[in-house]
Design an enzyme around this catalytic site. Structure first.
Site, short mmCIF file in Angstrom:
data_model
loop_
_atom_site.label_atom_id
_atom_site.label_comp_id
_atom_site.label_asym_id
_atom_site.label_seq_id
_atom_site.Cartn_x
_atom_site.Cartn_y
_atom_site.Cartn_z
CG HIS A 101 -12.22 -6.81 5.29
ND1 HIS A 101 -11.64 -8.00 6.23
CD2 HIS A 101 -11.53 -7.06 4.18
CE1 HIS A 101 -10.45 -8.62 5.70
NE2 HIS A 101 -10.38 -8.18 4.48
CD GLU A 152 -1.71 -2.41 1.31
OE1 GLU A 152 -0.44 -2.54 2.06
OE2 GLU A 152 -2.28 -3.40 0.96
#
Lengths: 376, 403
Positions: free
Chosen positions: A180, A110
């Site tokens: 999530h 990321e």
């Protein structure tokens, strides 16, 4: 979830009554989905944007990126698994159409994804990067906060990474668990130099994403992942943009202002209906759309009119973006307020796995807060 | 004639010396009657990076160990099948990553580990949790979010813990530096343990792993980095994500070993070698175990959009870690098909029972949403806005890692 349901029932003695009301809400433009915690309210696109087609949110985002790639030869789309469509199918077919050099997979890194995008945009390209889940954005936190946000300022505007857009699916999805489900907008809202946008549905998503891609400041675009498939409405097929930094009054009202963004807007719209039917209270619902910069004029004008306000977001209470809104309201609207600014938010705990129905600012918690605020 | 199992049981209670003699006699007896008590195999050659010599390619296994290995690999396979079904039935919420196909990696390492060694991994850990001592129910009930789960249902699929097992990490690559710290603690406290720090070929590209490599070598920390290369980082194949797919060499200054991760005995041998290496003061080592996952990355990935069904089928038929091990031990007469069938039946019974309980068990109560946010809570209640009573901060139980 047997135990959870029992508790829910106990806590809200009048829950069954509310449920009946909830089901009556199946009006013309309301889809009743019992699987999720909200009912989706469709948007009406502006006529001037031309022909429309029935589109869900991942298709709308796909269309925005497709248009961006078509209209800007320097634009590239990249991120984990985006080449074959991404985990939420937002980039389906883009590689086939625009080529492997413009739509490509990145390794799982990321920090690298964002930094790569900063580099691209510094050198003049339009970088549309995807972080697979907003929960995974933190390895890139440094690059976003220390590099992207400050590039223009620290160079005295000699250089910038304004053509960078970072997309990331965020917020509760019903069963996402700890990693999530998070809504990290407030962390980034503390950083001048960034723009942060959260759409409430397909129509807004397409226009806002195109605005972010074309805006000359680095933008974070958080997409409530529960809306990808559940939200479906008429969306203009052509190129159009919607303004950043501008809140929408999605429902006008006179007694209390309800402020939210993303999925929560739909929760608040349902709360407004319930409040009207249950307590004869007229709610004005505002989607602030942009977290940074946020449209304080629209919010404060509304609060001056209604004298009461409730802000709701999924992220935890302490230092959630509602805190900033509340502080501004008390400063700007102090003499107009009939009751304290109310916040209904996630708890100050990690996002729970099995307690999600309690953690999120559900319509029942919001409705209760409306009642308390009105009867203050 | 005694069956070999009976003979093994008969000598179990004897003193070590008598036991040893007993074993030798047993071995002779079994050999003279056409049974083997130990068998040797050749592994695929290891590939070495910055090492003059590596683990032996000549590996042997006793009957006793072979049966344990067989049981462990099969239990993991069955747990994963149950987990997949529970997810499909929507009883498992959250995310769910299955280990089927990779069993030899975990079981091989586990059989080499000593009591002072620890392990940390990512989010494909149902099998590891079981191997490290959590009963099958603890794993399945954690998946279903019920209170018999090893984390009381609070973590779910990705977050399981027990003694010497540090989880269970949801963020790709985050466990790399953590494992390095765990190994350093062992070194500092002079406990002589190593920490197996596992990551996949996808996570191998995360920057923080390289930060960890550096400090580990700089301080010669006894950490064993294990890259479980299953060929795909989520939906991207290793070749398309990594400039070098020789993951065992990617520590540059850290020696590495490439191992056939579908051969449980090769993994065990390499892990033994690594433990010896790391505890001799030479510091970190990288193992790359080349393996394969049969399922998609997670349950939401069918696993067929970036690879063919044929590819999966070929691996199942030619490289399956359980089938190949089973063939080996039957061919060398370490075990009979009937013995293995009996083990299979026991495993099925155990997992089925746990599966049933995991569905029927209750959840923890609502108060625990405020449980264990902090160790020492400075405010009595969780800050929140609720229409009901405030939520009180609480500690639910003592931390396992500090016992």
């Amino acid at each position: 979830m047997a135990a959870s349901s029992k508790l829910m029932h106990k806590v809200f003695k009048d829950a069954s009554q509310f449920l009946k009301v909830g089901c009556r809400l199946q009006a013309q433009n309301v889809i009743c989905r019992h699987a999720s915690h909200f009912t989706y309210f469709k948007d009406e696109p502006l006529k001037e944007f031309g022909d429309t087609s029935k589109t869900n949110m991942f298709q709308a985002i796909n269309s925005a990126m497709d248009i961006a790639l078509d209209t800007d030869s320097s634009a590239v789309v990249f991120g984990e698994d985006v080449a074959f469509g991404g985990v939420f199918r937002c980039s389906m077919g883009l590689q086939e159409k625009h080529g492997k050099d413009r739509v490509f997979n990145s390794p799982l890194c990321e920090q690298g994804i964002v930094a790569f995008g900063i580099g691209l945009s510094v050198a003049g390209s339009t970088a549309i990067s995807e972080i697979q889940f907003a929960d995974y954005i933190f390895p890139a936190f440094d690059q976003i906060v220390n590099e992207a946000a400050k590039f223009r300022y620290r160079s005295g505007n000699l250089s910038n990474c304004g053509s960078l857009t970072i997309r990331a699916p965020c917020s509760a999805v019903g069963h996402g668990g700890l990693y999530h489900s998070q809504s990290p907008e407030a962390y980034f809202a503390h950083t001048p130099g960034l723009k942060i946008v959260i759409p409430r549905g397909p129509y807004k998503a397409k226009g806002l994403l195109l605005s972010c891609i074309r805006d000359k400041d680095p933008c974070l675009f958080f997409e409530p992942k529960i809306l990808y498939r559940t939200a479906e409405e008429e969306v203009p097929v052509n190129d159009y943009t919607l303004p950043l930094g501008k809140a929408d009054i999605v429902k006008a009202g006179s007694d209390i202002t309800l402020v939210g963004w993303g999925t929560q807007v739909h929760v608040l719209l349902e709360v407004a209906k319930l409040a009207e039917e249950q307590f004869n209270v007229s709610c004005e619902v505002i989607d602030i759309v942009s977290i940074l910069p946020w449209d304080k004029n629209t919010v404060c004008e509304s609060v001056k009119k209604t004298g009461r306000v409730m802000i709701a977001h999924e992220a935890p209470l302490t230092n959630g973006f509602g805190a900033e809104i509340a502080a501004t309201i008390q400063e700007e609207c102090f003499l107009y307020l009939e009751s304290p600014v109310k916040r209904v938010t996630g708890f100050d705990t990690p996002f729970p796995l099995i307690f999600e129905p309690f953690y999120i600012p559900s319509k029942w918690r919001c409705l209760q807060a409306v009642k308390e605020t009105v009867h203050y | 004639m005694f069956s070999s199992i009976q003979l093994t049981r008969n000598i179990a209670h004897l003193s070590p010396r008598t036991k040893k003699n007993g074993r030798l006699q047993l071995q002779k007896f079994l050999q003279s009657h056409g049974f083997a008590s130990e068998a040797s195999f050749e592994t695929k050659p290891y590939k070495l990076h910055k090492l003059e010599s590596g683990p032996s390619t000549h590996v042997s296994v006793t009957k006793e160990d072979a049966l344990v290995i067989y049981r462990q690999m099969n239990t993991i396979r069955r747990i994963e099948t149950a987990a997949g079904n529970l997810y499909k039935e929507k009883i498992v919420r959250g995310f769910c990553h299955l280990y089927s196909g990779q069993e030899a990696c975990a079981v091989g390492m586990r059989s080499a580990m000593r009591k002072q060694d620890s392990i940390i991994s990512a989010y494909r850990v149902h099998g590891w949790t079981y191997l490290m001592g959590v009963p099958v129910l603890g794993v399945l009930a954690e998946l279903t979010g019920r209170k018999s789960g090893c984390a009381r249902g609070k973590g779910g699929s990705m977050h399981m813990y027990c003694k010497n097992f540090y989880g269970g990490n949801g963020i790709v690559g985050a466990q790399g530096p953590l494992g390095t710290g765990v190994a350093f603690a062992s070194q500092y406290k002079e406990e002589g343990g190593v920490c197996f720090t596992l990551y996949g070929d996808g996570a191998a590209n995360q920057g923080q792993l390289f930060e960890a490599y550096n400090i580990a070598k700089l301080m010669n920390i006894p950490v064993i980095y294990v890259c479980e290369n299953n060929g795909y980082g989520m939906g991207t194949s290793a070749e398309r994500s990594s400039a070098s797919t020789n993951y065992y060499t990617r520590g540059d200054y850290i020696p590495g070993i490439w191992v056939d991760g579908m051969d449980v005995l090769a993994v065990r041998e390499a892990a033994k070698f690594a433990i010896e290496y790391a505890t001799s003061g030479k510091g970190p080592l990288i193992l790359e175990t080349v393996t394969y996952r049969y399922s998609g990355h997670s349950m939401s990935d069918p696993g067929t959009s970036y690879r063919t069904r044929d590819e999966v089928q070929v691996v199942r038929q030619t490289r399956d870690p359980i089938t190949s091990f089973k063939e080996k031990i039957i061919n060398t007469e370490l075990a009979t098909p009937d013995e293995l069938k009996a083990i299979d039946a026991e495993i099925k019974k155990e997992v089925d029972a746990a599966n049933k309980t995991a569905k029927e068990d209750t959840e923890i109560t609502m108060e625990e949403i405020a449980g264990d946010v902090y160790s020492n809570t400075l405010e009595p209640t969780i800050r929140n806005i609720t229409p009901w009573n405030p939520l009180t901060h609480k500690r639910v139980g003592p931390a396992l890692n500090l016992k």
